[in-house]
Design a protein around this motif. Sequence first.
Motif, PDB file in Angstrom:
ATOM      1  N   VAL A   1       0.856  -1.185   0.000  1.00 23.12           N
ATOM      2  CA  VAL A   1       0.000   0.000   0.000  1.00 23.12           C
ATOM      3  C   VAL A   1       0.894   1.237   0.000  1.00 23.12           C
ATOM      4  O   VAL A   1       1.676   1.443   0.926  1.00 23.12           O
ATOM      5  CB  VAL A   1      -0.924   0.025   1.234  1.00 23.12           C
TER       6      VAL A   1
ATOM      7  N   LEU B   1       1.064   5.044   0.392  1.00 24.06           N
ATOM      8  CA  LEU B   1       0.348   6.209   0.906  1.00 24.06           C
ATOM      9  C   LEU B   1       0.852   7.430   0.143  1.00 24.06           C
ATOM     10  O   LEU B   1       2.047   7.728   0.158  1.00 24.06           O
ATOM     11  CB  LEU B   1       0.596   6.355   2.407  1.00 24.06           C
TER      12      LEU B   1
ATOM     13  N   CYS C   1      -1.294  -0.905  -4.276  1.00 22.45           N
ATOM     14  CA  CYS C   1      -2.532  -0.161  -3.998  1.00 22.45           C
ATOM     15  C   CYS C   1      -2.176   1.250  -3.570  1.00 22.45           C
ATOM     16  O   CYS C   1      -1.325   1.443  -2.702  1.00 22.45           O
ATOM     17  CB  CYS C   1      -3.315  -0.858  -2.890  1.00 22.45           C
TER      18      CYS C   1
ATOM     19  N   LEU D   1      -3.197   4.809  -1.821  1.00 20.64           N
ATOM     20  CA  LEU D   1      -4.090   5.315  -0.782  1.00 20.64           C
ATOM     21  C   LEU D   1      -3.747   6.782  -0.557  1.00 20.64           C
ATOM     22  O   LEU D   1      -2.666   7.099  -0.061  1.00 20.64           O
ATOM     23  CB  LEU D   1      -3.900   4.499   0.504  1.00 20.64           C
TER      24      LEU D   1
ATOM     25  N   ASN E   1      -3.718  10.315   1.122  1.00 14.42           N
ATOM     26  CA  ASN E   1      -3.871  10.878   2.464  1.00 14.42           C
ATOM     27  C   ASN E   1      -3.703  12.390   2.430  1.00 14.42           C
ATOM     28  O   ASN E   1      -3.124  12.975   3.330  1.00 14.42           O
ATOM     29  CB  ASN E   1      -2.854  10.239   3.425  1.00 14.42           C
TER      30      ASN E   1
ATOM     31  N   THR F   1      -9.041   8.434   5.273  1.00 11.84           N
ATOM     32  CA  THR F   1      -7.926   7.562   4.887  1.00 11.84           C
ATOM     33  C   THR F   1      -7.977   6.275   5.692  1.00 11.84           C
ATOM     34  O   THR F   1      -7.754   5.189   5.150  1.00 11.84           O
ATOM     35  CB  THR F   1      -6.577   8.274   5.090  1.00 11.84           C
TER      36      THR F   1
ATOM     37  N   ARG G   1     -10.665   4.031   4.270  1.00 11.28           N
ATOM     38  CA  ARG G   1     -10.256   3.442   2.991  1.00 11.28           C
ATOM     39  C   ARG G   1      -9.220   2.336   3.206  1.00 11.28           C
ATOM     40  O   ARG G   1      -9.262   1.309   2.530  1.00 11.28           O
ATOM     41  CB  ARG G   1      -9.722   4.528   2.052  1.00 11.28           C
ATOM     42  N   LEU G   2      -8.304   2.519   4.156  1.00 13.90           N
ATOM     43  CA  LEU G   2      -7.322   1.469   4.443  1.00 13.90           C
ATOM     44  C   LEU G   2      -8.012   0.217   4.976  1.00 13.90           C
ATOM     45  O   LEU G   2      -7.722  -0.899   4.539  1.00 13.90           O
ATOM     46  CB  LEU G   2      -6.271   1.949   5.445  1.00 13.90           C
TER      47      LEU G   2
ATOM     48  N   LEU H   1      -9.714  -1.526   2.159  1.00 11.90           N
ATOM     49  CA  LEU H   1      -8.723  -2.151   1.286  1.00 11.90           C
ATOM     50  C   LEU H   1      -8.237  -3.475   1.870  1.00 11.90           C
ATOM     51  O   LEU H   1      -8.172  -4.488   1.174  1.00 11.90           O
ATOM     52  CB  LEU H   1      -7.553  -1.185   1.107  1.00 11.90           C
TER      53      LEU H   1
END
Length: 194
Positions: free
Chosen positions: A116, A118, A163, A165, A167, A174, A177-178, A181
């Motif tokens: 992921v 960020l 992925c 994400l 922020n 956020t 959404r995490l 995910l």
Amino acid sequence: MTGRLIYLIGPSGSGKDSLLDAVRETLEGEGCRVARRVITRSAEAKGELAEAVSAEEFARRAERGDFAMSWYANGLSYGIPAVIDDWLAAGDDVLVNGSRGYLPEARRRYPHLLAVLLTVEDAVLRRRLHARGRESAEEIETRLARNAGFADTLLAGENPDLCLLDNSGDLEQTCQRLLQLIEAHRSQAWPDSA
């Protein structure tokens, strides 16, 4: 089935520490542990909830095999404790604050990891870095240029499962959404190991 490693990466100032602190309790209630990094920096240093050790102590621990993963970046050594392998074997997912540069090695060791990245808009990141007061304006601009190049390399390389994400806005969004995910990837079947 073993747990899955969730490998969170992103530029300094993107909010990784804040995000980890905000989701830690919720994730741990859902069988996902958040690993605490070991870092060679002063215990008085501000930032993430990490175990600060001397360079000598870090080297001793690395020699003993105390780390599942370790790397050197920005003048510091970082280690993820080997206990994460026990957690994964027990079926728990594990979230770690990783390194963008170490991602290929992490993928070799944990081929089913969820990476992921960020992200944060440049203007927001610049503002956050200035507010931290750890770097000069010139150092911040150098960091922003390096971050942009690194993100472009990650996105252009062999990272189809990376992925993103964002922020740049509200931390609570956020966090949600995490969590979504992670939940979405929990339900995916893993490919057979070769």
